[in-house]
Every structure is written in C-alpha cells, then in structure tokens.
Design a protein around this motif. Structure first.
Motif, PDB file in Angstrom:
ATOM      1  N   ASP A   1      -4.079   0.471  -3.650  1.00 16.64           N
ATOM      2  CA  ASP A   1      -4.051   1.684  -4.459  1.00 16.64           C
ATOM      3  C   ASP A   1      -4.841   1.527  -5.747  1.00 16.64           C
ATOM      4  O   ASP A   1      -5.413   2.493  -6.264  1.00 16.64           O
TER       5      ASP A   1
ATOM      6  N   GLU B   1      -4.884   0.433   2.439  1.00 18.10           N
ATOM      7  CA  GLU B   1      -5.809   0.224   1.329  1.00 18.10           C
ATOM      8  C   GLU B   1      -5.017  -0.164   0.082  1.00 18.10           C
ATOM      9  O   GLU B   1      -3.847   0.181  -0.061  1.00 18.10           O
TER      10      GLU B   1
ATOM     11  N   THR C   1      -1.892   4.900  -0.224  1.00 20.37           N
ATOM     12  CA  THR C   1      -2.982   4.936   0.749  1.00 20.37           C
ATOM     13  C   THR C   1      -2.765   3.826   1.763  1.00 20.37           C
ATOM     14  O   THR C   1      -3.172   2.698   1.534  1.00 20.37           O
TER      15      THR C   1
ATOM     16  N   PHE D   1       0.854  -1.185   0.000  1.00 20.30           N
ATOM     17  CA  PHE D   1       0.000   0.000   0.000  1.00 20.30           C
ATOM     18  C   PHE D   1       0.894   1.241   0.000  1.00 20.30           C
ATOM     19  O   PHE D   1       1.285   1.739   1.049  1.00 20.30           O
TER      20      PHE D   1
ATOM     21  N   THR E   1     -14.241   3.949   8.723  1.00 26.33           N
ATOM     22  CA  THR E   1     -14.987   3.138   7.763  1.00 26.33           C
ATOM     23  C   THR E   1     -16.243   3.876   7.339  1.00 26.33           C
ATOM     24  O   THR E   1     -16.994   4.373   8.182  1.00 26.33           O
TER      25      THR E   1
END
Length: 442
Positions: A221, A219, A216, A213, A368
């Motif tokens: 990318d 997360e 980000t 990652f 979230t």
C-alpha cells in the motif's frame, strides 16, 4: 598425503619426487588420487625449483573425492594458458579427456555430488504432467530451428506420466538440486543464503503476507509497508507451518530465521543502502550505482547518436525514434553541449525500448502493466554515472504502425515531478529485471 586425517581447516603438505626436465620436459599437469575415505578441497599445488624453470604453480580450487567415485584420475593443469594449436602434444590428449569429462555424455541419469558435469539440457521441466492435463507444458529448446533456451543439466528423474518431462522438486527441496560441488556455496554461505531466501517463500507464508496488503491485495500500500518487513518482520503462527519448515530446513537456519523473543516473526536483513538513511535508495547516484552493480551492466552503451534511433522496422512499428531532446538534458551536462559530451564519452544509454515494444501491447492486456524505457546517463567528473532523462513509451492506440506514444521525465526533487521521476526509474528497473530473466538468463 600420508599424515592427512581429514577434518576441517587449511593445511599445507610437502611432497618430494624426482623429475628429469631433460627427459620429461617442464611439468604441465599433475594427477591427484585420493585414497582416503573422505573428500578434500585442493586449493593449489606448487612445484619449487624445477630445474631450468623455477616455480610451476597449479591453481586447483576443487573438491577431490575418493578415487573409487571416478572413472578417471583427477588431473590439474599448470597456470600456463595455451591456444589449442599451441598446446604441447603431451598435454593435448589430457586436455581433451578433461573437456569430455566436464561436458558429460549427454545421457539422462542421476548426477551425484562428486560428478563434475557442466552439461546443458532443454527446458523440459516447465510442467508437472503427473498432476493432470492442465499442468502439461511444452518443451522449449532442443530443435534445429529453436535450439535455445537451454538450462544446466540436473539429473532429476523423469515424470511418471511422461518420460520426456523431467520431474520437479518441491520448493523446500530445491536446494538439493544437482550443482557441481565446486560451484556450490560453502556451508556458511549456504546457511546464510537459505536463511535469507526462506524469508521470501510465499507458498509457506501466503496468509501472513496477504495481511500486509490491506487496501490493494497483492501489492504494497505504501513504502512504509516495505520498511516494516525489515523493522517489524512478519508474524507467523506456530503449528503445521513451522513444523513443515523444520522438517526440511536445518535447525541452525531456523534459529537464524526466527526471533528468540517468542513472537514468531520472520525479519528480513536490512539492506546496507538504507541502514544509515532510509531514503538513500531514492537518490540518482544510487540508481546509477545499482545499474552498474546489477544484473545487466553490459547493456549500458556509449551514446553515439542523438536523438537515439530505433532499429525496429518502421513499416511495421512506425516511428520509434527517441523523443528525448537537447532541452531535456542540456542542464545536466556540466556546461557541455550534447555533441561535446558524446565526443568526450560522457553520455551513455540503457535502451530497453526495441526489446519491449513489439510485446508491450500483449503484456499490458494482463494485470501487469509496464512501459518500454530508454535511459540517458551522464558520467560526471567524479566518476559517478547518473540518469539525466528517462523516456517511457507505449504503442499508439490506433495500431503499431502509428509508432510510439512517449513521455520524457527528468530529475526533480520536489512535488509531483519528483514522484514521477521516481516512478520512471522504477519502470527502468522493471525492464532491466524482465530483460535479464527472459533474455539474458535464457
């Protein structure tokens, strides 16, 4: 089984004995005593030529351990179902004993592999009080007001600092938790399961995963980062990490996990759906197939009204009715009107709106973010279930009583509309997974 010497493989054995149907009736149960030193798997037992009845078949599919491990002999019933009031009196007592044995005594004790206890327990393993006050968590379930959630009893010992809290196993030992032997995977299946599961153990591979990652943290990318998990694998360094894994995981599994070319990479198995076409997962047909074959197929309901309405209290949550209109789906119904499609049982809905909306404002205060979703599906002539409209909703900024702010997305193949349609389907999958974990599971 006088000629049985143990070992692997399937074998059939014949047993002869005398039986008087006139005096004893048709056999309805059989007790099995294992006098050997090893357990064996009993698949079935069939009595041939029972006078006046013919064949009596017993489906067993169960491991039978040496008799010294049991307080009562193992008993198997014939493949003849009865309602409780219709159960022959000679079988009723044996049925009751077997049910009591399966339920267990409710006492907290260590459960062994030969136990056959299918009992429930409260969620008293959410915390780890032995690590300190910051790791204490409340017990969920087990009260008259809130009897649920509940989980399967495991027989793990209590924590040292709190006898009411069950201790937890380290992640790498979690596969040794008690599960009735008849429900455990076979050796081959277990080996495959462990091999695949280990590829996702973030506790072991956190530094290597973080390297994926770049822009980000936490997360992916882009979609290519996901595909690289299958194509290139995850490079891991040798040393203490591999040593810790090898201490807990059988060598056969390690060989399955690690490439033999010396590069030390963990490679995920390529899902069947993308083995031939890497974009197959994006199709609406695959989305519908995964919904039916997935975790919540029983939540898909036949659409009975249009527009769909909410069951949330309007005095608290305002107007929560669906914003999906006839204009959104008219072109996807093979020329039928909505009324005709409903009458022909062609329209279905997966509705997570009412379940999520009361909690959505609180959820979205965290890192979230999600929406409450409604998905309208159409059953095509070839039997394929396809999404034709997805509604994403948020609570109004002015307050819950102002209702929902909703957007509706429909299938598209090009441009920004196609990307938004894929994103809408992703939020449906998020809702489906969350509902399964937090409601269906508990």
């Amino acid at each position: 089984l006088t000629n049985w010497l143990g070992g692997q493989g399937t074998a059939s054995y014949g047993v002869s004995f005398e039986w008087s149907v006139e005096e004893m009736g048709v056999p309805g149960a059989v007790t099995v005593v294992n006098s050997h030193r090893s357990e064996f798997y009993l698949k079935s037992l069939t009595l041939e030529d029972v006078p006046g009845h013919g064949r009596v078949h017993f489906v067993c599919n169960s491991w039978v351990y040496p008799s010294e491990y049991y307080q009562k002999d193992r008993i198997f019933f014939s493949n003849q179902p009865y309602l409780p009031k219709q159960t022959p009196p000679s079988l009723a007592a044996h049925r009751a004993d077997e049910l009591e044995n399966l339920r267990g005594t409710g006492q907290r004790r260590r459960l062994e592999e030969w136990d056959r206890v299918y009992d429930y327990d409260v969620y008293n393993d959410l915390g780890e009080p032995d690590k300190g006050a910051d790791h204490v968590r409340p017990i969920l379930g087990g009260t008259p007001e809130y009897p649920y959630p509940r989980r399967g009893r495991t027989g793990r010992p209590p924590s040292s600092s709190d006898p009411n809290t069950e201790s937890r196993l380290p992640l790498y030992e979690s596969l040794s938790i008690y599960v009735p032997r008849d429900e455990r995977f076979s050796d081959i299946k277990m080996s495959d399961s462990v091999a695949y599961a280990l590829k996702s153990i973030f506790q072991f591979l956190a530094p290597e995963f973080r390297a994926l990652f770049h822009e980000t943290p936490g997360e992916f990318d882009c979609i290519n980062d996901v595909l690289r998990l299958y194509e290139d694998g995850i490079k891991i360094s040798s040393g203490s990490l591999l040593d810790r894994i090898r201490e807990k995981i059988p060598s056969e599994t390690i060989r399955e996990l690690l490439r033999s070319d010396g590069e030390g990479a963990l490679k995920f198995p390529v899902p069947l759906v993308i083995q031939e076409d890497k974009t197959a997962w994006r199709s609406d047909e695959e989305f519908g197939r995964e919904m039916l074959a997935g975790i919540n197929p029983v939540l898909i309901c036949r659409l009975r009204e249009f527009p769909h309405t909410s069951k949330l209290d309007p005095e608290i949550y305002g107007d929560q009715s669906s914003r999906i209109s006839e204009d959104h789906i008219r072109g996807s119904l093979d020329g039928m009107t909505i009324a005709e499609a409903i009458e022909s049982n062609k329209l279905f809905i997966l509705d997570h709106h009412d379940s999520l909306m009361p909690h959505l404002r609180r959820i979205n205060t965290t890192a979230t973010k999600t929406y409450a979703t409604r998905t309208i599906l159409y059953l095509m002539k070839d039997g394929i279930l396809k999404p034709v409209a997805i509604e994403l909703s948020l609570p109004a900024a002015q307050g819950d009583h102002h209702g929902a702010v909703s957007s509706v997305y429909t299938p598209a193949k090009d441009g920004i509309a196609a990307s938004l349609w894929q994103l809408a389907k992703a939020y449906v999958a998020v809702n489906d997974s969350g509902y399964h974990q937090l409601i269906c599971h508990w």
